[in-house]
Design a protein around this motif. Structure first.
Motif, short mmCIF file in Angstrom:
data_model
loop_
_atom_site.label_atom_id
_atom_site.label_comp_id
_atom_site.label_asym_id
_atom_site.label_seq_id
_atom_site.Cartn_x
_atom_site.Cartn_y
_atom_site.Cartn_z
N ILE A 145 0.84 -1.21 0.00
CA ILE A 145 0.00 0.00 0.00
C ILE A 145 0.87 1.25 0.00
O ILE A 145 0.63 2.19 -0.78
N PHE A 146 1.88 1.28 0.85
CA PHE A 146 2.77 2.45 0.91
C PHE A 146 3.53 2.63 -0.40
O PHE A 146 3.69 3.76 -0.87
N LEU A 147 3.99 1.53 -0.97
CA LEU A 147 4.75 1.64 -2.23
C LEU A 147 3.89 2.19 -3.35
O LEU A 147 4.37 2.98 -4.18
N ALA A 148 2.63 1.79 -3.40
CA ALA A 148 1.74 2.27 -4.46
C ALA A 148 1.63 3.79 -4.44
O ALA A 148 1.48 4.42 -5.50
N ALA A 149 1.70 4.39 -3.27
CA ALA A 149 1.60 5.84 -3.16
C ALA A 149 2.96 6.53 -3.28
O ALA A 149 3.10 7.53 -3.99
N LEU A 150 3.98 6.00 -2.61
CA LEU A 150 5.28 6.66 -2.58
C LEU A 150 6.01 6.60 -3.91
O LEU A 150 6.87 7.44 -4.19
N GLU A 151 5.70 5.61 -4.73
CA GLU A 151 6.38 5.50 -6.02
C GLU A 151 5.73 6.35 -7.11
O GLU A 151 6.21 6.38 -8.24
N LEU A 152 4.64 7.05 -6.78
CA LEU A 152 4.06 7.99 -7.74
C LEU A 152 5.00 9.18 -7.91
O LEU A 152 5.58 9.68 -6.94
N GLU A 153 5.12 9.64 -9.12
CA GLU A 153 5.99 10.79 -9.41
C GLU A 153 5.17 12.07 -9.38
O GLU A 153 4.20 12.20 -10.11
N ALA A 154 5.63 13.00 -8.55
CA ALA A 154 5.02 14.33 -8.46
C ALA A 154 3.51 14.26 -8.28
O ALA A 154 2.74 14.97 -8.93
N ALA A 155 3.07 13.38 -7.39
CA ALA A 155 1.64 13.22 -7.16
C ALA A 155 1.12 14.35 -6.29
O ALA A 155 1.79 14.82 -5.37
N THR A 156 -0.08 14.79 -6.60
CA THR A 156 -0.74 15.75 -5.73
C THR A 156 -1.22 15.01 -4.46
O THR A 156 -1.33 13.79 -4.45
N PRO A 157 -1.51 15.76 -3.39
CA PRO A 157 -2.03 15.09 -2.19
C PRO A 157 -3.29 14.26 -2.45
O PRO A 157 -3.47 13.21 -1.85
N GLU A 158 -4.13 14.74 -3.36
CA GLU A 158 -5.34 13.98 -3.67
C GLU A 158 -5.00 12.68 -4.40
O GLU A 158 -5.57 11.62 -4.11
N GLU A 159 -4.07 12.74 -5.35
CA GLU A 159 -3.63 11.53 -6.05
C GLU A 159 -2.96 10.56 -5.08
O GLU A 159 -3.13 9.33 -5.19
#
Length: 217
Positions: A76-90
């Motif tokens: 779960i953490f990897l799915a979010a932390l590996e996003l590039e330049a994600a907005t807080p909503e993304e």
């Protein structure tokens, strides 16, 4: 009562009950291993990742998560932390969507457990009813006080074996199914707790605050 006599007394329904019991034991062992692996390591690893993230050590945090990718919260953490330049909503949506994807794995075999719990007593009752039908069918009304009555009484007690066996299988399976359901609910609570902490840290790091400007003269 010996095993062969037990199966003879219980009738043909003893065989599906045996299959249910073997299946339940195998799935219970698999679930115990699964939850032991999670409970032994996950909290410690996630807390370490959050500590590193607070110190802006993102590379090390992601490395730890990748080394423990067999844990639900790591994925779960990897799915979010590996996003590039994600907005807080993304970032939040990535956490939530991956958490939803983990639910089937956490609830694995729950439907099978429920089926065994519901069917085992019914099969046992069916075996008892069939046994009683057979016993009373062999009763000679004209010899109610004779040896046949003793045989019918013995047949009734043996017919109840299938009901007792069905209840034992259902109770045994129900105990572990409820235990696993409690572990699942606890895991969902941890998803929300740790996911919320990570999202808050991300918002603090990546959401710029409003700047104060001095009035022009």
């Amino acid at each position: 009562m010996a095993i062969n006599n037990l199966f003879s007394a219980g009738g043909f329904v003893m065989w599906p009950l045996l299959g249910f019991s073997v299946l339940a034991v195998a799935l219970i062992i698999e679930r115990i291993k699964f939850w032991l692996q999670i409970n032994r390591r996950q909290n410690r690893i996630i807390q370490e990742v959050l500590r590193l993230y607070r110190r802006d050590n993102l590379v090390t945090a992601i490395g730890i998560l990748r080394n423990n990718v067999n844990l639900p919260l790591s994925r779960i953490f990897l799915a979010a932390l590996e996003l590039e330049a994600a907005t807080p909503e993304e970032f939040r949506l990535a956490l939530e969507s991956e958490a939803q994807a983990e639910i089937p794995g956490l609830k694995r075999f729950q439907n099978i457990f429920d089926t065994i719990i519901n069917l085992a007593p019914l099969l046992g009752l069916l075996g008892t009813v069939l046994g009683l039908i057979t016993s009373f069918a062999s009763l000679n009304i004209g010899n109610v006080g004779g040896t046949q009555t003793i045989g019918v009484t013995s047949g009734i007690s043996e017919a109840l074996v299938s009901t007792a066996t069905g209840l034992i299988v259902a109770i045994f399976t129900l105990f572990f199914a409820n235990t696993f359901r409690g572990l699942y609910q606890r895991q969902i609570a941890l998803f929300q707790e740790y996911g919320g902490q990570l999202e808050l840290l991300y918002r603090r790091r990546h959401q710029p605050g409003e700047k104060d400007y001095a009035p022009t003269r």
